[in-house]
Scaffold this motif. Structure first.
Motif, mmCIF file in Angstrom:
data_model
loop_
_atom_site.group_PDB
_atom_site.id
_atom_site.type_symbol
_atom_site.label_atom_id
_atom_site.label_comp_id
_atom_site.label_asym_id
_atom_site.label_seq_id
_atom_site.Cartn_x
_atom_site.Cartn_y
_atom_site.Cartn_z
ATOM 1 N N VAL A 1 0.420 13.918 -4.160
ATOM 2 C CA VAL A 1 0.688 13.026 -5.299
ATOM 3 C C VAL A 1 1.909 12.145 -4.993
ATOM 4 O O VAL A 1 3.007 12.650 -4.765
ATOM 5 N N ALA A 2 1.690 10.851 -4.973
ATOM 6 C CA ALA A 2 2.788 9.925 -4.678
ATOM 7 C C ALA A 2 3.353 9.306 -5.949
ATOM 8 O O ALA A 2 4.480 8.802 -5.957
ATOM 9 N N GLY B 1 5.012 16.253 -3.661
ATOM 10 C CA GLY B 1 3.624 15.773 -3.773
ATOM 11 C C GLY B 1 2.677 16.746 -4.450
ATOM 12 O O GLY B 1 1.461 16.594 -4.362
ATOM 13 N N VAL B 2 3.228 17.751 -5.157
ATOM 14 C CA VAL B 2 2.342 18.738 -5.788
ATOM 15 C C VAL B 2 2.488 18.667 -7.316
ATOM 16 O O VAL B 2 3.593 18.715 -7.851
ATOM 17 N N SER C 1 3.502 21.597 -14.682
ATOM 18 C CA SER C 1 4.813 21.669 -14.050
ATOM 19 C C SER C 1 4.983 20.527 -13.060
ATOM 20 O O SER C 1 4.093 20.218 -12.266
ATOM 21 N N LEU C 2 6.173 19.894 -13.168
ATOM 22 C CA LEU C 2 6.492 18.796 -12.244
ATOM 23 C C LEU C 2 7.480 19.260 -11.187
ATOM 24 O O LEU C 2 8.015 18.457 -10.424
ATOM 25 N N GLU C 3 7.735 20.596 -11.149
ATOM 26 C CA GLU C 3 8.785 21.123 -10.269
ATOM 27 C C GLU C 3 8.598 20.734 -8.815
ATOM 28 O O GLU C 3 9.546 20.496 -8.088
ATOM 29 N N HIS D 1 0.845 -1.197 0.000
ATOM 30 C CA HIS D 1 0.000 0.000 0.000
ATOM 31 C C HIS D 1 0.881 1.248 0.000
ATOM 32 O O HIS D 1 1.905 1.294 0.679
ATOM 33 N N VAL D 2 0.497 2.238 -0.783
ATOM 34 C CA VAL D 2 1.253 3.496 -0.850
ATOM 35 C C VAL D 2 0.336 4.599 -0.375
ATOM 36 O O VAL D 2 -0.797 4.715 -0.844
ATOM 37 N N SER D 3 0.824 5.421 0.607
ATOM 38 C CA SER D 3 -0.049 6.524 0.998
ATOM 39 C C SER D 3 0.053 7.636 -0.019
ATOM 40 O O SER D 3 1.112 7.855 -0.604
ATOM 41 N N GLY D 4 -1.065 8.282 -0.203
ATOM 42 C CA GLY D 4 -1.098 9.380 -1.162
ATOM 43 C C GLY D 4 -1.876 9.004 -2.404
ATOM 44 O O GLY D 4 -2.582 8.000 -2.450
#
Ligand SMILES: Cc1cc2nc3c(=O)[nH]c(=O)nc-3n(C[C@H](O)[C@H](O)[C@H](O)COP(=O)(O)O)c2cc1C
Length: 662
Positions: free
Chosen positions: A610-611, A592-593, A585-587, A515-518
């Motif tokens: 965002v994970a 997580g944004v 933008s992936l900056e 399981h991954v949080s986010g």
């Protein structure tokens, strides 16, 4: 005649309304679009001949044009005698193979699932179709009686032409269904109001056909079960409809029930692999139990002879209707009857057939590339004039289709597969929700290839040298495709784990992901089944899943019927959908944004938590071996995704067509 040793009930003859059927398998009505200008094409005749010679006891045709409203060029002409010889030809290709034919009586009324609205629609009341919002012209009592006369005359004409009966399609949300349902029938005359009145159109039609056509002549009914429309027809109302029809039992020879309507419940018509197999049998059993003397058919996602046998043995039904399974394998009955059920090419319930009649112009099947060809049955392909050495690089479905087809034609075939297991990306899809049936595509191909002596070199990365060492006359390059790098991903992006491709994440999921949080975000530039199957699986591993697309709707590359089911499942899993955006933008992704930009006005939206950002982008062919092999003087033909990344249907067709021509 002794009982069939494999499926005794399924292959026991049955008498329906004085018509003797050789077994209990009836081909359900299927629109083929193989009729042109009201006349049967060779493909239509091939299609029906193959299904009749494959052992079905009876074939229900697609809807036939009998009234002034149903004169679509894609329907056989039956409103006068001008098309009579064509009707005779259709009946003959079926009757000559020992099967009976029933013509379908149907009008879509206000229903429309193609684009736009139907300006010529007629219906019970001037109320909008739930899908197209077509508002029909309400039929007057006089027009209704005219239609009844037309259909009765049409039925008599069919009988003269050699048909053994008709099926009235009163389910699926079509015209009769629209009259039966209080949701679409709000008339105040004798054809509206109380149920008895709403049924009058249907009951009068049944009586008219019975008077017009001497027995034996089967009158079969396809009725609504639960239509899934609030204020429409539920199971209780379906029972009440049956009770009224049962008073006419002397006129009715066979009935069955179907689910869904021309509404958001359309997808219940064609249950797919996301739900249970043969999902309606229990309700059919309950509906028939109140009227055990009327011969009953079971229909809906019965894909295996064992399932059919069980539905007959436990008294659910007396016969089974098979739609999609007989598109995929016309020899289903014959193979089952002769103890070769494992040689059946199974329908995978992908519903590409349904899409093909609406969007592609004529019926096609993912898993039957020879559909309606003149040599579809018998399966023996013409032998090649000269035996060749064929080397196939890749072991996905295009490769396997080519392998067994070429070997069957007498060629020597070697298949190189990088993986130990065949199936390529279809195998990966088969591991995702709703994909499990897909394994039967490559399982069938593998078995057929092995039976025809194909040599498999699996777990081997083929190189130009290893291929040339096989001394090939022809190389089929079936090396598939890979995900393209999306244009919104910076070229110097290094955190690959944070931005995997759909295929990479699917592979991780099959290996067991903790399981991954986010939130997982999928940038959907694909719009096919696989993306949504992966999204569903992701929803079991992440706190949240969000799908984003620059397009105006999701599941754009899917038929309406599959899109509905897909959206239902995505919303059931609380996956959020955002349209008209692309990553800007992936900056701040490592915090997580993710910034999304509206593709029309540039407005920005921020997604937090965002994970993982997954790109479902276009695919590019793995064609690196093409030029070196050609330079070595070998004939090389790229097939499947290696030629151009497309669908499963394109892959099987490509594999078949290329191998059939070598
Ligand atoms: C391509 C396609 C065309 C169909 N056309 C008709 C039709 O013209 N009339 C009808 O009553 N049902 C039609 N159906 C529904 C089938 O008769 C049947 O009810 C449905 O496919 C479920 O059975 P299956 O699971 O055995 O396929 C169609 C289904 C498909 C897939």
């Amino acid at each position: 005649m002794p009982d069939n040793p494999f499926f005794p009930k399924l292959f026991a003859p049955i008498d329906i309304g004085g018509v003797s059927l050789r077994n209990r398998i009836i081909h359900a009505a299927i629109v083929t679009q193989y009729v042109a200008n009201h006349a049967p094409t060779d493909r239509l005749l091939n299609y029906y001949r193959a299904r009749a010679s494959g052992g079905a006891a009876a074939i229900v045709t697609e809807p036939i044009a009998m009234t002034e409203f149903s004169r679509l060029p894609s329907r056989l002409r039956c409103w006068d005698d001008e098309g009579f010889d064509d009707l005779c030809r259709v009946a003959a290709v079926i009757n000559d193979q020992g099967a009976h034919v029933l013509g379908q009586i149907q009008d879509s009324g206000r229903g429309r699932h193609a684009v736009g609205r139907n300006d010529h629609a007629v219906g019970a009341s001037a109320l909008p179709d739930d899908l197209s919002w077509t508002v029909p012209a309400a039929l007057s009592g006089g027009r209704i009686r005219q239609m009844i006369d037309d259909w009765a005359n049409g039925a008599r004409r069919l009988q003269r032409a050699g048909f053994s009966g008709v099926e009235i399609s009163a389910g699926h949300g079509h015209l009769f269904h629209q009259f039966l349902s209080p949701w679409s029938n709000q008339r105040l005359d004798e054809y509206g109001g109380a149920l008895q009145n709403r049924m009058r159109f249907l009951t009068e039609l049944i009586s008219a056909i019975r008077s017009a056509c001497e027995r034996p002549f089967i009158i079969a009914l396809k009725l609504p079960g639960d239509d899934g429309v609030p204020s429409g027809i539920d199971l209780e109302m379906a029972s009440a409809i049956n009770a009224i029809l049962a008073k006419q039992a002397g006129d009715i020879d066979l009935w069955t029930w179907v689910w869904g309507a021309h509404a958001r419940s359309l997808y219940h018509h064609l249950p797919d692999a996301h739900g249970p197999r043969h999902p309606y049998l229990e309700q059919i059993r309950a509906l028939r139990s109140q009227h055990p003397d009327i011969t009953t058919g079971a229909i809906g996602y019965l894909t295996d002879p064992g399932e059919c046998e069980a539905a007959l043995v436990d008294g659910t039904a007396d016969v089974v209707f098979l739609g999609r399974p007989l598109i995929t394998d016309p020899q289903f009955p014959e193979k089952a009857a002769s103890g070769n059920a494992n040689a059946i090419r199974y329908c995978v319930s992908c519903n590409s057939c349904w899409r093909s009649i609406i969007e592609a112009g004529s019926l096609a099947c993912d898993n039957n590339p020879k559909l309606a060809e003149s040599d579809e049955v018998p399966l023996g392909l013409p032998k090649a004039t000269r035996q060749k050495n064929i080397v196939i690089v890749g072991s996905g479905v295009a490769a396997l289709e080519a392998a067994h087809t070429a070997a069957e034609r007498g060629h020597r075939v070697v298949v190189f597969g990088r993986s130990d297991a065949v199936g390529g990306k279809t195998r990966l899809h088969a591991d995702m929700p709703g994909g499990e049936n897909l394994s039967s595509v490559y399982d069938y191909q593998l078995l057929a290839a092995q039976q025809h002596g194909v040599k498999f070199l699996l777990g081997q990365d083929a190189s130009v040298d290893t291929v040339l060492a096989c001394n090939p006359d022809v190389v089929l390059l079936a090396t598939g495709s890979r995900s393209a790098r999306p244009n919104w991903l910076p070229k110097d992006w290094e955190a690959q784990d944070l931005v995997p491709s759909l295929r990479e994440i699917a592979q991780q999921l099959t290996l067991g992901m903790p399981h991954v949080s986010g939130r997982a975000v999928v940038v959907d530039q694909d719009h096919t089944e696989m993306t949504y199957a992966v999204a569903l699986r992701l929803s079991q591993h992440f706190d949240e899943v969000t799908l984003v697309t620059s397009r105006e709707r999701f599941a754009h590359d899917m038929s309406l019927i599959n899109r509905q089911g897909t959206l239902q499942r995505l919303f059931d899993a609380h996956i959020s959908l955002i349209n008209h955006v692309e990553p800007a933008s992936l900056e701040r992704l490592e915090d997580g944004v993710l910034l999304l930009k509206n593709v029309y006005n540039g407005d920005m939206t921020e997604l937090t938590d965002v994970a993982c950002l997954i790109h479902a982008s276009n695919r590019v062919p793995n064609s690196e071996m093409l030029d070196p092999l050609r330079s070595a003087g070998v004939e090389v033909i790229p097939i499947g995704d290696c030629r151009a990344p497309r669908s499963l249907m394109a892959a099987t067709r490509d594999g078949y067509a290329v191998a059939a021509a070598i």
